[in-house]
Design a protein around this motif. Structure first.
Motif, PDB file in Angstrom:
ATOM      1  N   GLU A 193       0.815  -1.218   0.000  1.00  0.00           N
ATOM      2  CA  GLU A 193       0.000   0.000   0.000  1.00  0.00           C
ATOM      3  C   GLU A 193       0.849   1.269   0.000  1.00  0.00           C
ATOM      4  N   GLU A 194       2.075   1.208   0.554  1.00  0.00           N
ATOM      5  CA  GLU A 194       2.856   2.438   0.679  1.00  0.00           C
ATOM      6  C   GLU A 194       3.851   2.655  -0.453  1.00  0.00           C
ATOM      7  N   ILE A 195       3.927   1.726  -1.406  1.00  0.00           N
ATOM      8  CA  ILE A 195       4.823   1.886  -2.555  1.00  0.00           C
ATOM      9  C   ILE A 195       4.394   3.105  -3.376  1.00  0.00           C
ATOM     10  N   GLU A 196       5.353   3.945  -3.730  1.00  0.00           N
ATOM     11  CA  GLU A 196       5.082   5.085  -4.598  1.00  0.00           C
ATOM     12  C   GLU A 196       5.306   4.672  -6.049  1.00  0.00           C
ATOM     13  N   ILE A 205       6.939  -9.142 -16.802  1.00  0.00           N
ATOM     14  CA  ILE A 205       6.228 -10.101 -15.949  1.00  0.00           C
ATOM     15  C   ILE A 205       6.211  -9.575 -14.525  1.00  0.00           C
ATOM     16  N   LEU A 206       5.036  -9.586 -13.904  1.00  0.00           N
ATOM     17  CA  LEU A 206       4.918  -9.269 -12.484  1.00  0.00           C
ATOM     18  C   LEU A 206       4.426 -10.516 -11.766  1.00  0.00           C
ATOM     19  N   SER A 207       5.235 -10.987 -10.823  1.00  0.00           N
ATOM     20  CA  SER A 207       4.890 -12.175 -10.038  1.00  0.00           C
ATOM     21  C   SER A 207       4.548 -11.729  -8.623  1.00  0.00           C
ATOM     22  N   PHE A 208       3.461 -12.256  -8.064  1.00  0.00           N
ATOM     23  CA  PHE A 208       3.064 -11.815  -6.725  1.00  0.00           C
ATOM     24  C   PHE A 208       2.351 -12.916  -5.966  1.00  0.00           C
ATOM     25  N   SER A 209       2.407 -12.801  -4.650  1.00  0.00           N
ATOM     26  CA  SER A 209       1.656 -13.686  -3.767  1.00  0.00           C
ATOM     27  C   SER A 209       1.096 -12.820  -2.650  1.00  0.00           C
ATOM     28  N   LEU A 210      -0.161 -12.443  -2.780  1.00  0.00           N
ATOM     29  CA  LEU A 210      -0.772 -11.603  -1.750  1.00  0.00           C
ATOM     30  C   LEU A 210      -0.724 -12.317  -0.400  1.00  0.00           C
ATOM     31  N   PRO A 211      -0.607 -11.580   0.712  1.00  0.00           N
ATOM     32  CA  PRO A 211      -0.538 -12.215   2.032  1.00  0.00           C
ATOM     33  C   PRO A 211      -1.673 -13.213   2.228  1.00  0.00           C
ATOM     34  N   CYS A 212      -1.315 -14.386   2.763  1.00  0.00           N
ATOM     35  CA  CYS A 212      -2.300 -15.471   2.854  1.00  0.00           C
ATOM     36  C   CYS A 212      -2.821 -15.687   4.275  1.00  0.00           C
ATOM     37  N   SER A 213      -2.372 -14.860   5.233  1.00  0.00           N
ATOM     38  CA  SER A 213      -2.775 -15.082   6.631  1.00  0.00           C
ATOM     39  C   SER A 213      -4.285 -15.067   6.811  1.00  0.00           C
ATOM     40  N   ARG A 224      -9.680 -14.968  14.030  1.00  0.00           N
ATOM     41  CA  ARG A 224     -11.094 -14.819  14.406  1.00  0.00           C
ATOM     42  C   ARG A 224     -11.844 -13.921  13.422  1.00  0.00           C
ATOM     43  N   ILE A 225     -11.662 -14.226  12.161  1.00  0.00           N
ATOM     44  CA  ILE A 225     -12.351 -13.477  11.106  1.00  0.00           C
ATOM     45  C   ILE A 225     -13.147 -14.457  10.252  1.00  0.00           C
ATOM     46  N   LYS A 226     -14.219 -13.973   9.656  1.00  0.00           N
ATOM     47  CA  LYS A 226     -15.063 -14.828   8.828  1.00  0.00           C
ATOM     48  C   LYS A 226     -14.631 -14.808   7.367  1.00  0.00           C
ATOM     49  N   ILE A 227     -14.136 -13.667   6.920  1.00  0.00           N
ATOM     50  CA  ILE A 227     -13.718 -13.522   5.533  1.00  0.00           C
ATOM     51  C   ILE A 227     -12.318 -12.907   5.495  1.00  0.00           C
ATOM     52  N   PRO A 228     -11.521 -13.189   4.462  1.00  0.00           N
ATOM     53  CA  PRO A 228     -10.150 -12.660   4.396  1.00  0.00           C
ATOM     54  C   PRO A 228     -10.087 -11.145   4.469  1.00  0.00           C
ATOM     55  N   GLU A 229     -11.107 -10.481   3.948  1.00  0.00           N
ATOM     56  CA  GLU A 229     -11.104  -9.031   3.864  1.00  0.00           C
ATOM     57  C   GLU A 229     -11.260  -8.352   5.229  1.00  0.00           C
ATOM     58  N   GLU A 230     -11.434  -9.154   6.284  1.00  0.00           N
ATOM     59  CA  GLU A 230     -11.495  -8.602   7.639  1.00  0.00           C
ATOM     60  C   GLU A 230     -10.123  -8.587   8.314  1.00  0.00           C
ATOM     61  N   HIS A 231      -9.093  -9.132   7.662  1.00  0.00           N
ATOM     62  CA  HIS A 231      -7.778  -9.233   8.296  1.00  0.00           C
ATOM     63  C   HIS A 231      -7.245  -7.838   8.626  1.00  0.00           C
ATOM     64  N   ALA A 232      -6.686  -7.682   9.824  1.00  0.00           N
ATOM     65  CA  ALA A 232      -6.303  -6.363  10.331  1.00  0.00           C
ATOM     66  C   ALA A 232      -5.196  -5.704   9.518  1.00  0.00           C
ATOM     67  N   THR A 233      -4.238  -6.485   9.019  1.00  0.00           N
ATOM     68  CA  THR A 233      -3.084  -5.877   8.341  1.00  0.00           C
ATOM     69  C   THR A 233      -2.954  -6.236   6.866  1.00  0.00           C
ATOM     70  N   ASP A 234      -3.612  -7.315   6.424  1.00  0.00           N
ATOM     71  CA  ASP A 234      -3.360  -7.818   5.064  1.00  0.00           C
ATOM     72  C   ASP A 234      -4.471  -7.521   4.064  1.00  0.00           C
ATOM     73  N   ALA A 235      -5.645  -7.145   4.548  1.00  0.00           N
ATOM     74  CA  ALA A 235      -6.810  -7.039   3.663  1.00  0.00           C
ATOM     75  C   ALA A 235      -6.631  -6.008   2.566  1.00  0.00           C
ATOM     76  N   ALA A 237      -3.870  -5.087   1.020  1.00  0.00           N
ATOM     77  CA  ALA A 237      -2.699  -5.278   0.159  1.00  0.00           C
ATOM     78  C   ALA A 237      -3.074  -5.257  -1.321  1.00  0.00           C
ATOM     79  N   VAL A 238      -4.267  -5.742  -1.649  1.00  0.00           N
ATOM     80  CA  VAL A 238      -4.681  -5.800  -3.053  1.00  0.00           C
ATOM     81  C   VAL A 238      -4.758  -4.401  -3.675  1.00  0.00           C
ATOM     82  N   PHE A 239      -5.072  -3.386  -2.877  1.00  0.00           N
ATOM     83  CA  PHE A 239      -5.126  -2.022  -3.415  1.00  0.00           C
ATOM     84  C   PHE A 239      -3.728  -1.526  -3.778  1.00  0.00           C
ATOM     85  N   GLY A 240      -2.758  -1.889  -2.940  1.00  0.00           N
ATOM     86  CA  GLY A 240      -1.379  -1.576  -3.289  1.00  0.00           C
ATOM     87  C   GLY A 240      -0.920  -2.316  -4.519  1.00  0.00           C
ATOM     88  N   LEU A 241      -1.349  -3.579  -4.647  1.00  0.00           N
ATOM     89  CA  LEU A 241      -0.994  -4.377  -5.822  1.00  0.00           C
ATOM     90  C   LEU A 241      -1.533  -3.735  -7.095  1.00  0.00           C
TER      91      LEU A 241
END
Length: 452
Positions: A193-196, A205-213, A224-235, A237-241
């Motif tokens: 998210e903080e990459i300029e 080629i862009l290779s990536f593996s979004l955080p899987c926690s 203790r989350i129901k969906i990945p998008e509730e993760h406190a720090t990783d949810a 990341a896709v916007f930065g990607l």
């Protein structure tokens, strides 16, 4: 001169000839009313078209067409551009941008079509010159980066232009041991998210593996989350990607993640956006059934290729021969006097208590002579969790796999974890990939797309 309105329109066809159709209030805003004369100026160099109102008609001008609503008597102005000459402007573009000025209309190639043309031309130029450029996001210790480099380097000079990870210890290990990285590779210690964007280079080629926690089922339970998008720090990341994709405009994207990620909202939306950006996507899950690695690490892969490139055939994934006949054949010789060997007594006791309580936390004690694959080993393996692989020893003892043994089980080259503490090696391998899965993916790209 400032535009009054902007519009984005499809390039259609009429009897095999490209056609751009304009009608309605946007024409009126530029004073293009039914019956008024205008000239059409094609500029092949800039790939633009200008429609300019005329005070008086001439022999080369056209007139704004239109239709009248029989009930309201309102006149809707219409302009249809349908000439063979239009192909010189639009080329393979499917959409255009139209800017409506006072008495003028400017038509140019849609920005997404420009990006498609630019990246595909760059890829073709680089491959013709025998080279390929690559960026790796969420690189970890670089197992996938090394595998991709090895596969591509069999026929092309592969250059890793940048890598991104938020863990300094992985980046230090990467620069120390990974042959896909050299002194010119740009290193980013950052969250996505903080990459300029202006700091990034274009890559093929862009290779990536979004955080899987938050993607894995165990990660959701732990956090203790129901969906990945509730993760406190990783949810997020896709916007930065997405920002990174916009900046480096690759012709090919390669993604790896845990299998549940395939149907997460994050990946569904990401793939939809990539389709809008002009990519075709192929996807499948891979495991040791395809690679014959001794650890069965099932992973979800997708490969997106720019729309005018061939689509990669992941169904035709290469088959790798097994390297080890049984678990014992990849193990180091650890003397029984070593403090690595521990009693199984407490693990067996806890497993019995868990079973009685209806919990699914069994004790995974593995005979070294087994020929079947061992289960996935996670990044917290050094914590000695009961459910992960424990090697059975003499006199009711057990031990964990060493980092070197785990690397062999994952088909990972030993030098990638050379001269590093066990905890970092376990973490890096535990959240990495089966080396042969990544190697095979890039072999498919080389076969189907890059040398087609």
């Amino acid at each position: 001169m400032r535009a009054k309105q902007h519009g984005y329109y499809k390039v259609g066809t009429n009897k095999g000839v490209p056609r751009i159709w304009l009608q309605g209030g946007n024409l009126t805003a530029s004073n293009f009313h039914k019956g008024q004369p205008f000239e059409t100026v094609f500029n092949i160099d800039t790939r633009t078209i200008v429609l300019r109102l005329l005070d008086t008609p001439n022999e080369n001008c056209r007139f704004v067409s239109g239709r009248v609503n029989n009930k309201t008597k309102i006149v809707t102005p219409i302009i249809e551009l349908a000439k063979s000459k239009l192909i010189d402007i639009t080329g393979q573009a499917t959409k255009v941008r139209v800017d409506f000025y006072e008495n003028e209309i400017h038509i140019s190639i849609h920005h997404l079509d420009c990006k498609i043309e630019e990246r595909e031309a760059r890829l073709k130029r680089n491959v013709t010159n025998g080279e390929i450029t690559k960026g790796v996001v969420c690189v970890g210790i670089g197992v996938s980066a090394a595998a991709g480099h090895d596969a591509l380097s069999s026929q092309l000079h592969c250059k890793t232009k940048f890598v991104v990870d938020r863990e300094r210890k992985y980046l230090d290990l990467l620069t120390q041991n990974n042959h896909a990285i050299d002194g010119t590779t740009k290193i980013f210690e950052a969250s996505l998210e903080e990459i300029e964007p202006e700091l990034l280079d274009y890559v093929d080629i862009l290779s990536f593996s979004l955080p899987c926690s938050g993607m894995s089922l165990s990660g959701r339970s732990k956090n203790r989350i129901k969906i990945p998008e509730e993760h406190a720090t990783d949810a997020t990341a896709v916007f930065g990607l997405i920002k990174i994709i916009d900046a480096c405009n690759p012709s090919i994207l390669v993604s790896e993640n845990v299998v549940p990620a395939m149907h997460s909202a994050t990946y569904v939306l990401l793939k939809s956006l990539l389709a809008m950006y002009g990519y075709n996507i192929a996807e499948r899950t891979l495991s040791s059934e395809q690679t014959n690695s001794f650890e069965n690490r099932e992973r979800y892969w997708f490969v997106a290729t720019s729309q005018n490139l061939p689509t990669v055939d992941l169904a035709n994934f290469p088959k790798f021969a097994p390297k080890y006949s049984n678990l014992a054949s990849l193990l180091d010789c650890i003397p029984h006097a070593s403090n690595m060997w521990k009693s199984t007594k407490e693990k067996i006791r806890k497993a019995a208590v868990n079973k009685a309580a209806g919990k699914g936390f069994g004790f995974n004690l593995v005979d070294p002579n087994i020929t079947q694959r061992i289960g996935t080993i996670g990044k917290g393996y050094q914590k000695d969790r009961a459910t992960e692989c424990h090697i059975a020893g003499p006199n009711n003892t057990m031990r964990l796999l060493t980092p070197s043994e785990l690397a062999r089980a994952q088909s990972v080259p030993a030098h990638l974890i050379q001269n590093v503490c066990d905890s970092t090696a376990y973490e890096g391998l535990g959240q990495g990939v089966d080396f042969l899965q990544a190697f095979g993916i890039f072999q498919c790209l080389l076969r189907d797309v890059l040398t087609n």
